[in-house]
Design a protein around this motif. Structure first.
Motif, PDB file in Angstrom:
ATOM      1  N   LYS A  54       7.033  -3.630  16.170  1.00  0.00           N
ATOM      2  CA  LYS A  54       8.133  -2.788  16.665  1.00  0.00           C
ATOM      3  C   LYS A  54       7.902  -1.318  16.332  1.00  0.00           C
ATOM      4  N   LEU A  55       7.417  -1.048  15.121  1.00  0.00           N
ATOM      5  CA  LEU A  55       7.131   0.330  14.723  1.00  0.00           C
ATOM      6  C   LEU A  55       6.034   0.928  15.591  1.00  0.00           C
ATOM      7  N   THR A  56       5.035   0.103  15.911  1.00  0.00           N
ATOM      8  CA  THR A  56       3.928   0.568  16.761  1.00  0.00           C
ATOM      9  C   THR A  56       4.409   0.828  18.182  1.00  0.00           C
ATOM     10  N   ASP A  57       5.206  -0.103  18.726  1.00  0.00           N
ATOM     11  CA  ASP A  57       5.703   0.048  20.101  1.00  0.00           C
ATOM     12  C   ASP A  57       6.571   1.295  20.250  1.00  0.00           C
ATOM     13  N   ARG A  58       7.318   1.606  19.202  1.00  0.00           N
ATOM     14  CA  ARG A  58       8.205   2.774  19.265  1.00  0.00           C
ATOM     15  C   ARG A  58       7.520   4.051  18.782  1.00  0.00           C
ATOM     16  N   GLN A  59       6.218   3.940  18.537  1.00  0.00           N
ATOM     17  CA  GLN A  59       5.395   5.089  18.129  1.00  0.00           C
ATOM     18  C   GLN A  59       5.949   5.770  16.882  1.00  0.00           C
ATOM     19  N   SER A  85      -3.444   9.202  10.834  1.00  0.00           N
ATOM     20  CA  SER A  85      -2.329   9.712  11.626  1.00  0.00           C
ATOM     21  C   SER A  85      -1.953   8.707  12.709  1.00  0.00           C
ATOM     22  N   GLY A  86      -0.686   8.415  12.818  1.00  0.00           N
ATOM     23  CA  GLY A  86      -0.217   7.454  13.804  1.00  0.00           C
ATOM     24  C   GLY A  86      -0.042   6.056  13.266  1.00  0.00           C
ATOM     25  N   THR A  87      -0.531   5.788  12.045  1.00  0.00           N
ATOM     26  CA  THR A  87      -0.305   4.468  11.433  1.00  0.00           C
ATOM     27  C   THR A  87       1.195   4.254  11.239  1.00  0.00           C
ATOM     28  N   PRO A  88       1.710   3.095  11.607  1.00  0.00           N
ATOM     29  CA  PRO A  88       3.162   2.861  11.473  1.00  0.00           C
ATOM     30  C   PRO A  88       3.661   3.158  10.060  1.00  0.00           C
ATOM     31  N   THR A  89       4.789   3.825   9.974  1.00  0.00           N
ATOM     32  CA  THR A  89       5.391   4.126   8.685  1.00  0.00           C
ATOM     33  C   THR A  89       6.817   3.579   8.655  1.00  0.00           C
ATOM     34  N   MET A  90       7.552   3.887   7.620  1.00  0.00           N
ATOM     35  CA  MET A  90       8.894   3.355   7.396  1.00  0.00           C
ATOM     36  C   MET A  90       8.871   1.860   7.109  1.00  0.00           C
ATOM     37  N   GLY A  91       7.700   1.357   6.688  1.00  0.00           N
ATOM     38  CA  GLY A  91       7.590  -0.057   6.344  1.00  0.00           C
ATOM     39  C   GLY A  91       8.364  -0.417   5.098  1.00  0.00           C
ATOM     40  N   GLY A  92       8.815   0.591   4.361  1.00  0.00           N
ATOM     41  CA  GLY A  92       9.621   0.324   3.181  1.00  0.00           C
ATOM     42  C   GLY A  92      10.913  -0.395   3.522  1.00  0.00           C
ATOM     43  N   ALA A  93      11.350  -0.282   4.788  1.00  0.00           N
ATOM     44  CA  ALA A  93      12.546  -1.010   5.213  1.00  0.00           C
ATOM     45  C   ALA A  93      12.331  -2.511   5.068  1.00  0.00           C
ATOM     46  N   LEU A  94      11.101  -2.950   5.255  1.00  0.00           N
ATOM     47  CA  LEU A  94      10.764  -4.366   5.074  1.00  0.00           C
ATOM     48  C   LEU A  94      10.955  -4.781   3.619  1.00  0.00           C
ATOM     49  N   ILE A  95      10.535  -3.915   2.702  1.00  0.00           N
ATOM     50  CA  ILE A  95      10.683  -4.202   1.274  1.00  0.00           C
ATOM     51  C   ILE A  95      12.160  -4.305   0.905  1.00  0.00           C
ATOM     52  N   TRP A 152       0.406  -7.100   1.347  1.00  0.00           N
ATOM     53  CA  TRP A 152      -0.401  -7.890   2.283  1.00  0.00           C
ATOM     54  C   TRP A 152      -0.762  -7.054   3.514  1.00  0.00           C
ATOM     55  N   PHE A 153       0.159  -6.201   3.916  1.00  0.00           N
ATOM     56  CA  PHE A 153      -0.061  -5.368   5.113  1.00  0.00           C
ATOM     57  C   PHE A 153      -0.455  -3.939   4.751  1.00  0.00           C
ATOM     58  N   ASN A 154      -0.185  -3.532   3.511  1.00  0.00           N
ATOM     59  CA  ASN A 154      -0.402  -2.153   3.092  1.00  0.00           C
ATOM     60  C   ASN A 154      -1.742  -1.939   2.395  1.00  0.00           C
ATOM     61  N   THR A 155      -2.448  -3.044   2.084  1.00  0.00           N
ATOM     62  CA  THR A 155      -3.717  -2.909   1.399  1.00  0.00           C
ATOM     63  C   THR A 155      -4.741  -2.214   2.301  1.00  0.00           C
ATOM     64  N   TYR A 156      -5.723  -1.560   1.687  1.00  0.00           N
ATOM     65  CA  TYR A 156      -6.702  -0.748   2.420  1.00  0.00           C
ATOM     66  C   TYR A 156      -7.530  -1.591   3.387  1.00  0.00           C
ATOM     67  N   VAL A 162       0.407  -0.522   7.707  1.00  0.00           N
ATOM     68  CA  VAL A 162       1.718   0.124   7.704  1.00  0.00           C
ATOM     69  C   VAL A 162       1.889   0.863   6.381  1.00  0.00           C
ATOM     70  N   PHE A 163       2.619   1.953   6.408  1.00  0.00           N
ATOM     71  CA  PHE A 163       2.956   2.708   5.193  1.00  0.00           C
ATOM     72  C   PHE A 163       4.424   2.479   4.856  1.00  0.00           C
TER      73      PHE A 163
END
Length: 361
Positions: free
Chosen positions: A47-52, A69-79, A256-260, A264-265
């Motif tokens: 969803k974050l990717t689709d909404r850019q 640049s452009g990597t999905p952010t606001m992933g903290g909402a998941l946490i 799991w998703f944030n590792t190098y 997502v950030f």
């Protein structure tokens, strides 16, 4: 919610008494938060990717970061989602500490969310600006401090404890307690935010510190153990195990998703809320100094920024190649994964040192 249900059913089914144990519910909280994060993560990233909703990278930072640049952010909402849901499911909701930590976590998360939103909308790394962000943080921290002081039922809940020294406790007055609580909550929030600059760098130390605080909370909330270790007994503080366990589970799920290299950030929505969550738990358990030790990585990262700014303003020179400190090592030639893992190792050692203070009294 589930705790209340199983507590009621335990009157008829003895096997369900196991859910009355803090340690067992702590394990359930870890697993629940982890599974929620793992299940909801892919859908949220899509969803974050689709909404850019992508990261805006500083142009004055390491050049290797421009590709992020452009990597999905606001992933903290998941946490936050996994953390809060797991806490509400497994914690005793009649415990006022539970509502205080949830309030602080969501409050700081909303500030971070709005900051991230403005960064994305205007393609500007400044977001809402440091002044507005600080005012919002201050308001929530003061409310939390007032709430904790007003609901304190004994002198142990408003004492300042010095580790190592067995009888070094000082009773805090209203103003001193409020100032200390404010500094710990706001300071911890911003320290974690400053550390969140590389893939997985901030989340793993947060998980480790949360695990350490869970131990302190368990011992503080137990009459026998607190007396044996010479730390104040605080009724109800043990329930913070459920919250800390949820931080561990949701943090590992996010990693799991944030590792190098990160998919997502977490953004400010995650960093600000997690830092504040650690701070308020430390205040509840009266372990502000222990947080300072265990979260030493966050402290050093913050000090590197302060030293860099002060040095440049006073003598016109920079001490580090770039601040925060993790960027300094990047510019020295350390690959990003090396910086991350070595900082994780340092954080683990600091958490162990913090836990060791329990016996050095």
């Amino acid at each position: 919610m589930l705790y209340w249900l199983f507590d009621q059913l335990a009157e008829y089914f003895n096997a369900l008494n196991v859910f009355r144990y803090l340690t067992f519910r702590g394990i359930c909280s870890v697993i629940t938060a982890l599974l929620l994060a793992l299940m909801l993560g892919p859908k949220m990233i899509r969803k974050l990717t689709d909404r850019q909703i992508g990261q805006t990278v500083r142009t004055d930072g390491p050049q290797s970061h421009l590709q992020k640049s452009g990597t999905p952010t606001m992933g903290g909402a998941l946490i936050i989602l996994a953390l809060v849901l797991s806490t509400l499911l497994w914690a005793d909701l009649t415990n006022h500490y539970v509502w205080i930590v949830v309030f602080v976590t969501i409050g700081f998360g909303l500030i971070g969310w709005y900051d991230d939103y403005l960064k994305i909308k205007h393609k500007n790394p400044r977001g809402i600006g440091s002044r507005n962000k600080f005012l919002g943080q201050s308001l929530i921290a003061v409310i939390a401090g007032l709430w904790l002081y007003a609901t304190a039922e004994g002198p142990a809940e408003t004492q300042f404890i010095l580790p190592i020294f067995k009888d070094a406790t000082f009773q805090l007055g209203f103003v001193a307690y409020l100032v200390l609580s404010y500094l710990v909550i706001v300071g911890s929030s911003n320290a974690v935010n400053l550390t969140d600059g590389l893939d997985g760098l901030a989340i793993m130390p947060t998980v480790l510190v949360a695990g350490g605080l869970a131990v302190f909370c368990y011992l503080t909330g137990n009459v026998i153990f607190s007396d044996y270790l010479g730390i104040p007994y605080i009724a109800g503080a043990g329930e913070m195990i459920i919250f800390c366990a949820a931080i561990v589970g949701s943090g590992l799920g996010f990693l799991w998703f944030n590792t190098y290299p990160a998919q997502v950030f977490m953004g400010d929505v995650g960093a600000l809320s997690l830092g504040a969550a650690l701070g308020v738990v430390a205040v509840i358990a009266r372990q502000e100094i222990a947080l300072f030790i265990m979260g030493g990585l966050f402290v050093v990262e913050t000090l590197s920024v302060i030293i860099q700014v002060a040095s440049y303003k006073l003598i016109g020179k920079r001490i580090f190649r770039m601040a925060p400190l993790h960027h300094h090592f990047e510019l020295k030639g350390w690959p990003e994964p090396r910086v991350i893992v070595r900082f994780w190792i340092i954080s683990l050692m600091l958490v162990l040192v913090g836990l060791a203070t329990l016996k050095l009294r």
